[in-house]
Write an enzyme that holds these catalytic residues in place. Structure first.
Site, PDB file in Angstrom:
ATOM      1  N   GLU A 132       0.652  -1.211   0.043  1.00  0.00           N
ATOM      2  CA  GLU A 132      -0.002  -0.005  -0.035  1.00  0.00           C
ATOM      3  C   GLU A 132       0.811   1.332  -0.101  1.00  0.00           C
ATOM      4  OE1 GLU A 132      -2.499  -0.429   3.361  1.00  0.00           O
ATOM      5  OE2 GLU A 132      -3.465  -2.385   2.634  1.00  0.00           O
ATOM      6  N   GLU A 239      -6.211 -10.858  -0.726  1.00  0.00           N
ATOM      7  CA  GLU A 239      -7.019 -10.471   0.436  1.00  0.00           C
ATOM      8  C   GLU A 239      -8.477 -10.287   0.308  1.00  0.00           C
ATOM      9  OE1 GLU A 239      -5.525  -7.255   2.709  1.00  0.00           O
ATOM     10  OE2 GLU A 239      -3.536  -7.665   2.225  1.00  0.00           O
TER      11      GLU A 239
HETATM   12  O1  LIG Z   1      -9.076  -1.921   2.323  1.00  0.00           O
HETATM   13  C1  LIG Z   1      -8.505  -1.039   3.096  1.00  0.00           C
HETATM   14  C2  LIG Z   1      -9.092   0.345   3.176  1.00  0.00           C
HETATM   15  C3  LIG Z   1      -8.155   1.358   3.722  1.00  0.00           C
HETATM   16  C4  LIG Z   1      -6.724   0.930   4.320  1.00  0.00           C
HETATM   17  C5  LIG Z   1      -6.659  -0.514   4.229  1.00  0.00           C
HETATM   18  C6  LIG Z   1      -7.323  -1.397   3.593  1.00  0.00           C
HETATM   19  C7  LIG Z   1      -6.742  -2.746   3.359  1.00  0.00           C
HETATM   20  N1  LIG Z   1      -5.489  -3.209   4.251  1.00  0.00           N
HETATM   21  C8  LIG Z   1      -5.431  -4.599   4.208  1.00  0.00           C
HETATM   22  C9  LIG Z   1      -6.583  -5.144   5.155  1.00  0.00           C
HETATM   23  C10 LIG Z   1      -6.201  -5.688   6.441  1.00  0.00           C
HETATM   24  C11 LIG Z   1      -4.838  -6.058   6.922  1.00  0.00           C
HETATM   25  O2  LIG Z   1      -4.943  -7.022   7.767  1.00  0.00           O
HETATM   26  C12 LIG Z   1      -4.045  -6.170   5.593  1.00  0.00           C
HETATM   27  O3  LIG Z   1      -2.650  -6.691   6.094  1.00  0.00           O
HETATM   28  C13 LIG Z   1      -4.044  -4.814   4.573  1.00  0.00           C
HETATM   29  O4  LIG Z   1      -3.352  -5.338   3.669  1.00  0.00           O
END
Ligand SMILES: Oc1ccccc1CN[C@@H]1C=C[C@@H](O)[C@H](O)[C@H]1O
Length: 330
Positions: A132, A239
């Site tokens: 990210e 994910e």
């Molecule tokens: O969908 C989002 C919206 C805003 C910020 C981050 C995310 C997703 N971010 C993810 C989600 C859960 C965590 O456990 C993962 O490590 C991460 O990669």
């Protein structure tokens, strides 16, 4: 009734099917996990703050339990995540009690990656090298983060170079969310193309696929898959979940999903996996971000404590209509 195939059997000719786990979910849902999946991701316990909370203090025990489960059940693993701006301990951005210089921050990043990648070798097939880094809004491609502020814009390239030095034999992935929204898709593409043009060792693009009943559209997902694949990168869905609430919907009145939500979700999962099968030459694995509706991170995001029902199995680990549509294809 006709016996339903398991996810891993239904997709054995297409791609690996994985699941994000914790020590607690392995304990509780281990039977479902070993029956349905052939790849694991640690949802949290391989993140920077979890494996090196203090400089030089490595806490691998919980992660090792997940690796043991994978080995005992002939499963492969994808590592998540070597570098990130979240769930990362402050010491990495410090030099004692002073802010770190560029060189000190690079040293912390490099040493972390080498320590983690030399500890976790088999049965890993991929690592999220950095998570990210692309901004959701604004003109800049890169979001603001301590890594960027301290090191500069070449921190992403450095991350992949360190990871390749640490382990030449595992696929190195960039991982991001909202990856199918055209604006962010184009920023991710531009960043990846620039890195690849500079010879950066990147093997794949991880589409987090935190999707919903309306967004993103199938056309946008298709366009994103084609755009990332056009770089010569392998793709992984890393994910996946399909929230029953649109991102801005903060309602908290439901104690169970409506039938309409479950039918729409089944249609969406059916369409998503049909698209994945169509592009299976480019897709190496599809990982669900939880085993079932019993627990998933969306129970706490974006509304803390608000139950969600985003997965293929229900709160009792029983197959949902979404599951049946995913494994019943010609
Ligand atoms: O969908 C989002 C919206 C805003 C910020 C981050 C995310 C997703 N971010 C993810 C989600 C859960 C965590 O456990 C993962 O490590 C991460 O990669």
């Amino acid at each position: 009734t006709k016996q339903l195939l398991t996810l891993k059997d239904a997709y054995k000719d297409y791609f690996k099917v994985g699941v994000a786990v914790s020590p607690a979910t392995l304990e509780r849902d281990g039977d479902l996990i070993r029956e349905q999946f052939n790849s694991l991701t640690a949802e949290n316990v391989m993140k920077p703050e979890e494996v090196q909370p203090e400089q030089g203090t490595f806490t691998f025990e919980q992660a090792d339990g997940i690796v043991d489960f994978a080995k005992e059940n002939n499963m492969t693993m994808r590592g998540h995540t070597l570098a990130w701006h979240n769930q990362t301990p402050d010491w990495m951005f410090k030099d004692g009690d002073k802010p770190a210089s560029r060189d000190v921050a690079l040293k912390h990043m490099k040493e972390h990656m080498h320590a983690v990648m030399s500890h976790f070798k088999s049965p890993f097939y991929a690592w999220d090298v950095i998570n990210e880094v692309v901004a959701d809004e604004g003109e800049d491609i890169l979001r603001e983060s301590p890594w960027r502020t301290i090191i500069g814009d070449d921190y992403v390239q450095k991350a992949f170079e360190f990871a390749r030095q640490a382990n030449p034999d595992v696929a190195l992935y960039y991982n991001d969310y909202n990856e199918s929204h055209p604006e962010k898709r184009d920023k991710i593409y531009t960043m990846l193309k620039d890195l690849l043009d500079k010879g950066t060792p990147i093997d794949g693009m991880g589409l987090q696929a935190h999707w919903g009943l309306e967004d993103p559209t199938l056309d946008n997902i298709r366009a994103a898959i084609e755009k990332y694949a056009s770089l010569g990168l392998t793709l992984q869905v890393t994910e996946m979940d399909v929230s029953v609430f649109n991102f801005g919907d903060k309602r908290t009145d439901l104690t169970e999903p409506t039938e309409e939500m479950m039918e729409k979700q089944a249609e969406r999962y059916e369409a998503f996996f049909s698209l994945f099968r169509e592009y299976s030459d480019h897709i190496d694995s599809v990982t669900l971000w939880a085993a079932s509706d019993r627990y998933n991170w969306l129970d706490d995001f974006p509304v803390r404590g608000r139950k969600n029902w985003p997965m293929l199995f229900d709160v009792n680990n029983q197959p949902k209509e979404s599951f049946k549509r995913v494994v019943s294809f010609k």
